[in-house]
Design a protein around this motif. Structure first.
Motif, PDB file in Angstrom:
ATOM      1  N   ASP A 103       0.825  -1.206   0.000  1.00  0.00           N
ATOM      2  CA  ASP A 103       0.000   0.000   0.000  1.00  0.00           C
ATOM      3  C   ASP A 103       0.863   1.262   0.000  1.00  0.00           C
ATOM      4  O   ASP A 103       0.550   2.251  -0.665  1.00  0.00           O
ATOM      5  CB  ASP A 103      -0.917   0.019   1.226  1.00  0.00           C
ATOM      6  N   SER A 104       1.976   1.226   0.756  1.00  0.00           N
ATOM      7  CA  SER A 104       2.793   2.433   0.940  1.00  0.00           C
ATOM      8  C   SER A 104       3.559   2.830  -0.317  1.00  0.00           C
ATOM      9  O   SER A 104       4.135   3.915  -0.375  1.00  0.00           O
ATOM     10  CB  SER A 104       3.778   2.230   2.097  1.00  0.00           C
ATOM     11  N   SER A 106       2.320   3.512  -3.194  1.00  0.00           N
ATOM     12  CA  SER A 106       1.541   4.411  -4.046  1.00  0.00           C
ATOM     13  C   SER A 106       2.145   5.814  -4.039  1.00  0.00           C
ATOM     14  O   SER A 106       2.334   6.412  -2.979  1.00  0.00           O
ATOM     15  CB  SER A 106       0.092   4.484  -3.560  1.00  0.00           C
ATOM     16  N   LEU A 109       0.419   8.886  -2.099  1.00  0.00           N
ATOM     17  CA  LEU A 109       0.329   8.990  -0.652  1.00  0.00           C
ATOM     18  C   LEU A 109       1.327  10.008  -0.090  1.00  0.00           C
ATOM     19  O   LEU A 109       2.446  10.143  -0.571  1.00  0.00           O
ATOM     20  CB  LEU A 109       0.596   7.632  -0.009  1.00  0.00           C
ATOM     21  N   TYR A 426      -4.875   5.647   4.822  1.00  0.00           N
ATOM     22  CA  TYR A 426      -4.583   5.179   3.467  1.00  0.00           C
ATOM     23  C   TYR A 426      -5.664   5.646   2.494  1.00  0.00           C
ATOM     24  O   TYR A 426      -5.367   6.122   1.391  1.00  0.00           O
ATOM     25  CB  TYR A 426      -4.469   3.661   3.464  1.00  0.00           C
ATOM     26  N   GLN A 427      -6.922   5.528   2.901  1.00  0.00           N
ATOM     27  CA  GLN A 427      -8.025   5.982   2.048  1.00  0.00           C
ATOM     28  C   GLN A 427      -7.955   7.490   1.804  1.00  0.00           C
ATOM     29  O   GLN A 427      -8.421   7.983   0.773  1.00  0.00           O
ATOM     30  CB  GLN A 427      -9.356   5.605   2.684  1.00  0.00           C
ATOM     31  N   GLY A 429      -5.157   9.102   1.467  1.00  0.00           N
ATOM     32  CA  GLY A 429      -3.924   9.413   0.756  1.00  0.00           C
ATOM     33  C   GLY A 429      -2.757   9.730   1.662  1.00  0.00           C
ATOM     34  O   GLY A 429      -1.852  10.474   1.289  1.00  0.00           O
ATOM     35  N   ILE A 430      -2.737   9.136   2.856  1.00  0.00           N
ATOM     36  CA  ILE A 430      -1.664   9.371   3.824  1.00  0.00           C
ATOM     37  C   ILE A 430      -1.069   8.027   4.224  1.00  0.00           C
ATOM     38  O   ILE A 430      -1.778   7.111   4.641  1.00  0.00           O
ATOM     39  CB  ILE A 430      -2.184  10.102   5.079  1.00  0.00           C
ATOM     40  N   SER A 431       0.244   7.894   4.113  1.00  0.00           N
ATOM     41  CA  SER A 431       0.938   6.658   4.473  1.00  0.00           C
ATOM     42  C   SER A 431       1.449   6.747   5.909  1.00  0.00           C
ATOM     43  O   SER A 431       2.150   7.694   6.270  1.00  0.00           O
ATOM     44  CB  SER A 431       2.118   6.430   3.524  1.00  0.00           C
TER      45      SER A 431
END
Length: 491
Positions: A103-104, A106, A109, A426-427, A429-431
């Motif tokens: 996920d990270s 992306s 993010l 995450y939703q 846009g923050i890791s």
């Protein structure tokens, strides 16, 4: 109107609440020295008299003690020795770690979950220019394997870097590895068999936990104070209870918490673990803002400390250049390295060696230390101001700021679930990285690891940090308010 007396009383109670939270979550443990009155006054933006009143109240409740010429110390609790230690167990973090790491990646993010360094420095441009030159040169050289211990010129340059840490080692003592992670893996494979028990500090870098999982090793987690590292009282208990094959420790700017083990504790650790191999992970050690204790390797006179370091946190993680000082275990580790890694990265090792010869690396270290220290101050100011804008969070969290590196550890109230906060962030846009990744137990589900390596003092980062604070605040609201809170998160 509120009187000045009431305002003063509120302030000292807020100081007490903050200190009690730190005590509750292990920021300060028994025997730890508390910040001086002047330091805490500056940290919390209150008067010295307010801090003195708070310390006096905590002393009256026997939570801290005043020591002449030493300041205030957390009260020693003899009952700690009777508390049970976790039974050795296997690691099971692969699925969670894989999901979070994928996920990270992306690019959309905000990268507060990344532990990669900032590469926007002139030295990095010079480094990659050197890699380009060596790439062109390699086309005129016959293909061949670069066998362990690695490029001779690179090992000679690393001799000087080791000397900065007080480590005296020759080029023949150095084994080049594919990052520090391979070095730690080689050390564990040489020292242990599947089913053996390894002691680690808790919380522990998830990459090291995954290594232990892949090798089929059991672990005993020893709690670590955010101020002074591994709890040596609990370590002593574990050593008395189980046969220990090795100790894996990150004593300087620990990942994830940033803790630094003091010199006296390092001396005590070496004295109480005679005969047991120690693997020292020192990848953040070169990012000390002002100074740090000597490495365990340099203090060890029995050659049982295996020292692992890399250029991944100071230059670029994509280089995958690490090194190992294996002490008495060098023959078996070098043999295993040869079998595991018959051909090393010829291009990268020769290019990095040439770059290090220029002398630019040391100047680069000074620059990035100042840069990360400045980022830490600004990032923490913005985050704490955002969190404090929600009254129900004031005094109920702790942001641990180390004296080096580019990571910080956010401790939230016990009811927080960092896995859920991670999903919401995450939703948005923050890791971030949830605390559950840093333990085989369920001890840090209320914690988050954050990075300020890529922080920029601009509207995008201000907005992202504010949104993270709102996600945390809404997550910790009473259940009756949650439905309305969820509607606001992505507005």
């Amino acid at each position: 109107m509120e009187s000045s007396h009431q305002r003063t009383e509120t302030k000292y109670q807020q100081v007490i609440a903050e200190l009690e939270l730190r005590l509750e979550h292990g920021v300060y443990q028994a025997g730890d020295k508390l910040p001086s009155i002047r330091q805490l006054s500056g940290q919390m933006a209150v008067s010295k008299n307010t801090v003195i009143r708070a310390y006096q109240e905590l002393e009256a409740s026997q939570k801290i003690e005043a020591h002449p010429r030493s300041g205030y110390i957390v009260t020693l609790r003899p009952c700690l020795e009777t508390q049970p230690i976790q039974t050795p167990g296997f690691v099971d973090l692969l699925s969670l770690s894989r999901t979070v790491l994928q996920d990270s990646l992306s690019p959309a993010l905000l990268p507060t979950g990344s532990a990669h360094p900032n590469t926007s420095f002139p030295a990095i441009t010079s480094l990659y220019a050197e890699i380009g030159r060596h790439s062109r040169y390699q086309t005129h050289v016959p293909s061949h394997y670069l066998l362990p211990p690695g490029d001779e010129q690179l090992r000679k340059q690393l001799v000087a870097i080791n000397q900065w840490h007080g480590i005296t080692a020759s080029a023949s003592d150095i084994l080049i590895t594919h990052g520090a992670q391979q070095g730690i893996s080689m050390a564990l494979q040489a020292l242990t068999q599947p089913g053996d028990t390894v002691i680690i500090e808790s919380p522990c870098y998830f990459g090291n936990l995954l290594l232990l999982e892949s090798l089929g090793l059991k672990v005993v987690e020893i709690p670590a104070s955010l101020q002074s590292g591994m709890d040596l009282t609990r370590l002593k208990q574990a050593l008395q209870q189980w046969p220990i094959a090795a100790i894996l420790i990150n004593p300087s700017f620990n990942n994830p918490t940033g803790s630094v083990m003091p010199l006296a504790a390092r001396q005590q650790l070496l004295a109480m673990t005679q005969g047991i191999p120690i693997i020292e992970d020192d990848v953040f050690g070169d990012l000390a803002y002002a100074g740090r204790p000597p490495t365990l390797y340099s203090m060890d006179d029995s050659h049982r400390v295996i020292y692992c370091n890399s250029l991944s946190k100071t230059l670029d993680s994509r280089l995958r250049i690490g090194w190992l000082l294996a002490g008495r275990y060098q023959p078996q580790i070098e043999k295993r390295l040869l079998a595991d890694n018959m051909g090393s990265l010829n291009l990268m090792q020769s290019a990095v060696a040439e770059f290090l010869k220029t002398g630019k690396y040391r100047a680069h270290l000074g620059k990035i230390r100042r840069f990360y220290h400045q980022n830490q101050r600004r990032f923490s100011q913005i985050l704490c101001a955002a969190l404090d804008s929600y009254p129900w969070l004031v005094g109920r969290y702790h942001l641990n700021l180390a004296d080096g590196g580019f990571l910080c550890w956010l401790t939230l109230p016990e009811q927080a679930n960092s896995d859920q906060i991670y999903q919401l962030a995450y939703q948005a846009g923050i890791s971030i990285l949830p605390g559950s990744m840093f333990s085989t137990l369920d001890s840090y589900r209320h914690c988050l690891r954050l990075s300020y390596a890529a922080f920029e003092d601009n509207p995008r980062w201000h907005t992202g940090i504010g949104q993270l604070a709102r996600i945390i605040a809404d997550h910790l609201k009473p259940a009756s308010d949650m439905n309305e809170a969820k509607k606001r998160i992505f507005q």
